[in-house]
Design an enzyme around this catalytic site. Structure first.
Site, PDB file in Angstrom:
ATOM      1  N   TYR A 298       0.562  -1.276  -0.180  1.00 49.31           N
ATOM      2  CA  TYR A 298      -0.107   0.700   0.235  1.00 49.31           C
ATOM      3  C   TYR A 298       0.547   1.457   0.151  1.00 49.31           C
ATOM      4  O   TYR A 298       0.428   2.092  -0.178  1.00 49.31           O
ATOM      5  CB  TYR A 298      -1.310  -0.033   1.542  1.00 49.31           C
TER       6      TYR A 298
ATOM      7  N   ASN B 280      -5.406 -14.306   1.430  1.00 50.36           N
ATOM      8  CA  ASN B 280      -5.945 -14.783  -0.050  1.00 50.36           C
ATOM      9  C   ASN B 280      -5.786 -15.561   0.482  1.00 50.36           C
ATOM     10  O   ASN B 280      -5.211 -16.610  -1.033  1.00 50.36           O
ATOM     11  CB  ASN B 280      -5.666 -13.753  -0.670  1.00 50.36           C
TER      12      ASN B 280
ATOM     13  N   SER C 149     -12.916  -5.549   1.181  1.00 52.33           N
ATOM     14  CA  SER C 149     -13.614  -4.921   0.191  1.00 52.33           C
ATOM     15  C   SER C 149     -15.358  -5.831   1.390  1.00 52.33           C
ATOM     16  O   SER C 149     -16.031  -6.340   0.380  1.00 52.33           O
ATOM     17  CB  SER C 149     -13.211  -5.657  -0.977  1.00 52.33           C
TER      18      SER C 149
ATOM     19  N   LEU D  14     -17.684  -4.494   1.638  1.00 50.43           N
ATOM     20  CA  LEU D  14     -18.941  -3.637   0.539  1.00 50.43           C
ATOM     21  C   LEU D  14     -18.859  -3.345  -0.999  1.00 50.43           C
ATOM     22  O   LEU D  14     -19.558  -3.345  -1.650  1.00 50.43           O
ATOM     23  CB  LEU D  14     -18.807  -1.888   1.651  1.00 50.43           C
TER      24      LEU D  14
ATOM     25  N   THR E 191     -12.009   6.893   4.393  1.00 51.53           N
ATOM     26  CA  THR E 191     -10.707   8.116   4.278  1.00 51.53           C
ATOM     27  C   THR E 191     -11.663   8.848   4.537  1.00 51.53           C
ATOM     28  O   THR E 191     -11.246   9.911   5.409  1.00 51.53           O
ATOM     29  CB  THR E 191     -10.123   8.592   2.965  1.00 51.53           C
TER      30      THR E 191
END
Length: 261
Positions: free
Chosen positions: A38, A127, A175, A177, A219
């Protein structure tokens, strides 16, 4: 591990990222998630430093990227992550993907060494499909605390949820949403209207009711506070059943090196 955290993926502007973390912590969040890839670990650390919250109260997680999973690279880059974050330890260190330089025994032995040195409090994976998760559990000297995966009403991951429950591994949903796709689901819209809540709150409450930790990315202060308000929401069983019955399926994060490809 607090069941609602702040995700920081794509929060790349240093000042905005630091303020997002500060705002979240001062709102009540105690779980912050980042990753080497990131490129915002320094900003996350700055946000933690700015917040009127003791470091010991914050559950801080980061992830080792797929190019850094050889043992020596794990040890070196984990320390670099700590330096960027400005902390002496992280509460959870993940293998970001079971890909590229990942080797179950060698990689996780390095994670165990970091644990023994007190630089990480817990080992996690991200993952991982059921097969990779079970292999990691067998290969690691330290219990695997969590598996972080994409999980939301259009990707409920039922088999993986059962595998995690069987092995006492926490599931963390990124994620949660579906990058906003849950807002367009009629079933979720209807439940949101019923509870006078946002679609985001409904989706996050659904995850919490299933025992899944969520780390929605946010954010701005309004979204950070809206997601936090999901903790006060209780869904009825018919609400949960309606969301479980959604037939649409979508996966938002699907790189070529993913284990399911």
């Amino acid at each position: 591990m607090p069941m609602l955290g702040l995700g920081t993926w794509q929060n790349e502007d240093p000042e905005q990222c630091a303020e997002s973390v500060r705002t979240a912590l001062e709102t009540g969040y105690r779980h912050i998630d980042t990753a080497q890839i990131y490129e915002n670990e320094a900003a996350v650390g700055e946000g933690i430093a700015r917040a009127d919250v003791d470091r010991e109260e914050v559950f801080l997680a980061t992830k080792i990227w797929i190019s850094n999973l050889e043992p020596d690279d794990v040890l070196e880059t984990a320390r670099e992550s700590l330096d960027r974050l400005g902390v002496e330890y992280v509460d959870l260190l993940y293998v970001h993907w079971p890909a590229r330089t990942y080797d179950p025994e060698a990689t996780l032995e390095a994670f165990s060494q970091l644990y023994d040195e007190g630089l990480i409090e817990n080992v996690g994976v991200s993952n991982f499909e059921p097969e990779q998760l079970e292999e990691a559990i067998e290969s690691c000297d330290v219990p695997i605390l969590a598996n972080q995966v994409e999980l939301h009403p259009m990707l409920p991951q039922q088999e993986l949820r059962e595998t995690c429950e069987q092995h006492d591994v926490e599931l963390v949903a990124y994620s949660p949403l579906a990058r906003g796709a849950v807002f367009d689901q009629p079933e979720i819209q209807e439940i949101a209207d019923k509870h006078d809540a946002s679609e985001a709150q409904i989706s996050l409450a659904w995850l919490r009711e299933a025992g899944v930790t969520a780390i929605p990315k946010a954010t701005g202060e309004a979204h950070i506070r809206d997601n936090w308000a999901s903790l006060a929401l209780e869904l009825a069983q018919d609400d949960i059943d309606a969301i479980d019955a959604i037939e649409e399926r979508s996966r938002e994060v699907d790189p070529d090196f993913a284990p399911w490809n």
